[in-house]
Design an enzyme around this catalytic site. Structure first.
Site, mmCIF file in Angstrom:
data_model
loop_
_atom_site.group_PDB
_atom_site.id
_atom_site.type_symbol
_atom_site.label_atom_id
_atom_site.label_comp_id
_atom_site.label_asym_id
_atom_site.label_seq_id
_atom_site.Cartn_x
_atom_site.Cartn_y
_atom_site.Cartn_z
ATOM 1 N N ASP A 14 0.891 -1.225 -0.230
ATOM 2 C CA ASP A 14 0.004 0.100 -0.054
ATOM 3 C C ASP A 14 0.721 1.006 0.005
ATOM 4 O OD1 ASP A 14 -1.945 2.099 0.549
ATOM 5 O OD2 ASP A 14 -3.166 1.024 1.688
ATOM 6 N N HIS A 16 -0.393 4.451 0.193
ATOM 7 C CA HIS A 16 -1.360 5.858 0.347
ATOM 8 C C HIS A 16 -0.523 6.406 1.549
ATOM 9 C CE1 HIS A 16 -4.339 3.265 -1.580
ATOM 10 N NE2 HIS A 16 -4.828 4.402 -1.898
#
Length: 136
Positions: A14, A16
């Site tokens: 991930d 983000h």
């Protein structure tokens, strides 16, 4: 009151970063010593940072839906590394698809996480819970 140390990061594949930065600033502003390991972080990076800094808690963020897979076995790895009593928090979009939150919450609790947050949880909630759990 002594400053508690929190390891913060985004697990797995991930990337983000925005929410991670917001959490970093908010937790620091609330008086915590934040060790931010950033994005794309395997479990071992969280655990190694916690051991190196004698952290009081690990906060795992995941927004891409694979948090359940990425977090499996983390409590056991913490215990193997000597972090038997460390607080483990996880939050974000931690599963794929629409699932009943009660079921998701229960699975993560069974995986050894002390607090499990659904998407959209406010930073203030996490700060409140950290203070409650760390300053008993």
């Amino acid at each position: 009151m002594e400053k508690k140390t929190i390891v913060l990061g985004v697990i797995g594949s991930d990337c983000h970063a925005v929410g991670n930065k917001i959490l970093d600033y908010s937790l620091s502003d609330a008086g915590f010593n934040v060790v931010n390991i950033g994005v794309l972080s395997p479990q071992e990076d969280f655990i190694n940072a916690a051991v190196e800094t004698n952290a009081d808690a690990i906060l795992v963020s995941s927004l891409y839906g694979h948090g359940e897979i990425d977090c499996r076995g983390m409590r056991e790895k913490c215990e193997e590394a000597g972090l038997k009593d460390i607080l483990l928090y996880v939050g974000g979009n931690i599963v794929v698809g629409k699932q009943e939150w009660a079921d998701v919450h229960q699975r993560f609790k069974e995986m050894g996480f002390d607090r499990v947050y659904p998407p959209g949880t406010s930073v203030e909630t996490s700060i409140h819970d950290l203070k409650e759990d760390l300053y008993k």
